[in-house]
Design an enzyme around this catalytic site. Structure first.
Site, PDB file in Angstrom:
ATOM      1  N   CYS A   1       0.818  -1.217   0.000  1.00 61.41           N
ATOM      2  CA  CYS A   1       0.000   0.000   0.000  1.00 61.41           C
ATOM      3  C   CYS A   1       0.847   1.260   0.000  1.00 61.41           C
ATOM      4  O   CYS A   1       0.328   2.362  -0.175  1.00 61.41           O
ATOM      5  CB  CYS A   1      -0.943  -0.016   1.191  1.00 61.41           C
TER       6      CYS A   1
ATOM      7  N   ILE B   1     -12.883  -1.350  -1.651  1.00 64.86           N
ATOM      8  CA  ILE B   1     -12.193  -1.919  -2.817  1.00 64.86           C
ATOM      9  C   ILE B   1     -12.386  -0.918  -3.952  1.00 64.86           C
ATOM     10  O   ILE B   1     -13.519  -0.570  -4.281  1.00 64.86           O
ATOM     11  CB  ILE B   1     -12.787  -3.300  -3.153  1.00 64.86           C
TER      12      ILE B   1
ATOM     13  N   HIS C   1      -9.296   3.437  -1.925  1.00 68.12           N
ATOM     14  CA  HIS C   1      -7.918   2.966  -1.733  1.00 68.12           C
ATOM     15  C   HIS C   1      -7.491   2.019  -2.864  1.00 68.12           C
ATOM     16  O   HIS C   1      -7.347   0.824  -2.666  1.00 68.12           O
ATOM     17  CB  HIS C   1      -7.819   2.281  -0.366  1.00 68.12           C
TER      18      HIS C   1
END
Lengths: 139, 422
Positions: free
Chosen positions: B94, B246, B368
């Site tokens: 990430c 998601i 994200h």
């Protein structure tokens, strides 16, 4: 025999299949590693040996999982049947991730950090294979 | 081993853009990347010639598993018309975007390049939720963590229980972060949700009424978030509204050498601090109430920039889960361990507070798309420092210093950057 077994995660799982929780120990400085390491990052010694742990410890962190990976969903876990995974601090010091048995995953507030646990290595079936996994249960 | 800890020459951001974040059936990675590139291109005040871009760093976490597409960098370069330029994929879970920007910064600081394109992308919505769990869990330790059933939310949930046990942190403390970030995200038209939790509650009520169904009349957001039917558990203590969604999306930055920055804009944003560090997988760490890689990376960035935590005026942190925002605020040195939740409760980190955090809506509300996230964070700081953040622009402040906080997995990687408008 154990001295000749390479320190690898594959061999950790071979021991696990024999219901043994094994760590590695630096022959020079005595540091203990779980998961096992092949190199001691304290003194850079590469002569490490396998040692069996007592299998006792306490719960350091946990979660009760409802949204699962595919293989846990296939085993019947999910929203209506959560399971508990956690991190154990062994009596010898090092920590490791594992499944937590003997707790009520539907009532996570009943599960307390610091609870004493003992090793309870289990296996799951995948196709025609038996795969051992590390679990601890409430002592 | 002495380390200089300084850039060979200054680096500035002169353009920043992003695609709309969301779930898009009709777009694959390259389409999102093109959208972000066009948005970035339009943001460069005095324009630039894309032929002058000397190389690309492309951040993506796992296009292999999400889209069955490896070797993404040259495909992205080709998609935006830069087919023969050197293009390199950077992956740090990430934190991929922040690492790609750091690589681009180093390429310029070294003197090798004057202009570098940084682009991040992730196309996640092709997979079912359980398959997404499999893919994200691959950012953890697949030898020792994943086989015990740990999912990615599960790992963060375990960190949360350690924090709760030590400091008495409550699930309501996590929920307050979700409410704040959704309030900010409601002002971000490019975000995935673009709705406050109040608006989400009202929309549900309206839908129920249309269908003639009974709907609980929640008085306040906390009642809604405490309802297990409306906000189900994902990995206790984390519920649906504690988790970032998601997301499909992309973001792009244009980096140039400081001495030519004003050829492109009168308002360049300078990268004055950069730090990166790694850590053990989560289960091996001594202390699970803090992320050491963040502390180390932040220290490096503060020292390079010559500023203190108290100097930072606007911050984007990696709130992949609401509980992660609490660790972030404490690890960045904004609040003492165990006290960040009080600051949140008092509104200190709200948009009109003294230490605003995640004015973009954060990962929670903005979305994200893993590989794009770090760059979208930088874009928010770029916009805020230039006074271009639209309806969510921080009011009445001479904004000069901003910070982005990026974490890969549960902190095996971290990168922190500090930005200055001069």
């Amino acid at each position: 025999m154990e001295q000749k077994t390479l320190i690898t995660s594959t061999n950790f799982n071979v021991f696990l299949a024999q219901k043994r929780l094994m760590a590695s120990k630096c022959r020079k400085c005595g540091a203990l590693f779980l998961p096992p390491r092949a190199i001691c990052p304290t003194c850079w010694e590469s002569e490490l040996e396998w040692v069996e742990l007592s299998g006792k410890g306490k719960l350091a962190a946990f979660t009760c999982i409802s949204i699962t990976p595919t293989w846990m969903a296939a085993a019947g876990y999910g929203r209506n049947n959560p399971y508990c995974s956690g991190i154990i601090q062994t009596t010898e010091g090092p920590k490791i991730a594992c499944r937590i048995e003997g707790v009520d995953a539907r009532d996570p507030e009943s599960i307390k950090i610091g609870t004493l646990v003992e090793v309870d290595i289990r296996e799951r079936t995948q196709g025609d294979k038996k795969i051992p996994y590390l679990a601890f249960k409430v002592a | 081993m002495a380390k200089q800890g300084k850039l060979g020459r200054g680096v500035a951001i002169v353009g920043a853009g992003m695609s709309k974040f969301g779930a898009f059936n009709d777009k694959i990675s390259r389409d999102l990347f093109v959208e972000a590139f066009q948005d970035m291109k339009a943001s460069v005040d005095k324009g630039f010639d894309p032929n002058d871009i000397q190389c690309l760093y492309v951040s993506a976490f796992s296009p292999e598993l999400f889209e069955m597409q490896a070797h993404l960098a040259p495909i992205m370069a080709n998609a935006v018309g830069l087919v023969h330029k050197p293009a390199t994929r950077i992956e740090g879970a990430c934190a991929s975007g922040a690492l790609a920007m750091r690589q681009g910064m180093m390429a310029i600081a070294s003197g090798l390049c004057d202009m570098v394109l940084i682009g991040g992308v992730e196309k996640m919505s092709n997979l079912a939720t359980e398959q997404v769990q499999d893919t994200l869990a691959a950012a953890g330790d697949t030898a020792y963590e994943a086989p015990t059933g740990f999912t990615f939310p599960g790992l963060y949930a375990a960190l949360a229980t350690a924090h709760m046990a030590r400091y008495g942190t409550k699930v309501e403390d996590f929920m307050r972060i979700a409410i704040k970030n959704h309030n900010n995200g409601a002002l971000n038209p490019k975000g995935q949700f673009n709705q406050s939790i109040r608006q989400i509650m009202d929309a549900r009520k309206k839908k129920c009424a249309e269908k003639g169904q009974y709907c609980i009349d929640y008085k306040v957001e906390m009642d809604f978030l405490n309802d297990a039917a409306a906000n189900p558990v994902v990995a206790w203590p984390l519920r649906l509204f504690d988790c970032s969604p998601i997301t499909d999306g992309a973001a792009c930055l244009l980096l140039v050498a400081e001495e030519i920055a004003r050829d492109f804009t009168d308002k360049p944003i300078h990268i004055i601090g950069s730090g990166q560090a790694s850590d053990y997988p989560q289960h091996e760490r001594e202390d699970m109430t803090t992320i050491k890689a963040v502390r180390l990376a932040a220290q490096e960035a503060y020292e390079m920039a010559g500023v203190k935590p108290a100097d930072i005026q606007v911050t984007e942190v990696h709130d992949c889960f609401t509980s992660a925002e609490i660790l972030a605020m404490e690890d960045l040195g904004y609040f003492k361990p165990g006290t960040a939740v009080r600051a949140v409760e008092e509104g200190v980190t709200a948009r009109d507070g003294a230490k605003p955090i995640n004015t973009s809506g954060g990962l929670k509300s903005k979305g994200h798309p893993v590989g794009a996230t770090g760059l979208a964070q930088t874009m928010e700081i770029f916009k805020q420092l230039r006074g271009e953040a639209g309806g969510r622009q921080l009011p009445g402040k001479n904004l000069r210093l901003g910070l982005t906080h990026s974490v890969g997995a549960t902190g095996a990687t971290s990168a922190i950057h500090i930005y200055e408008r001069r």
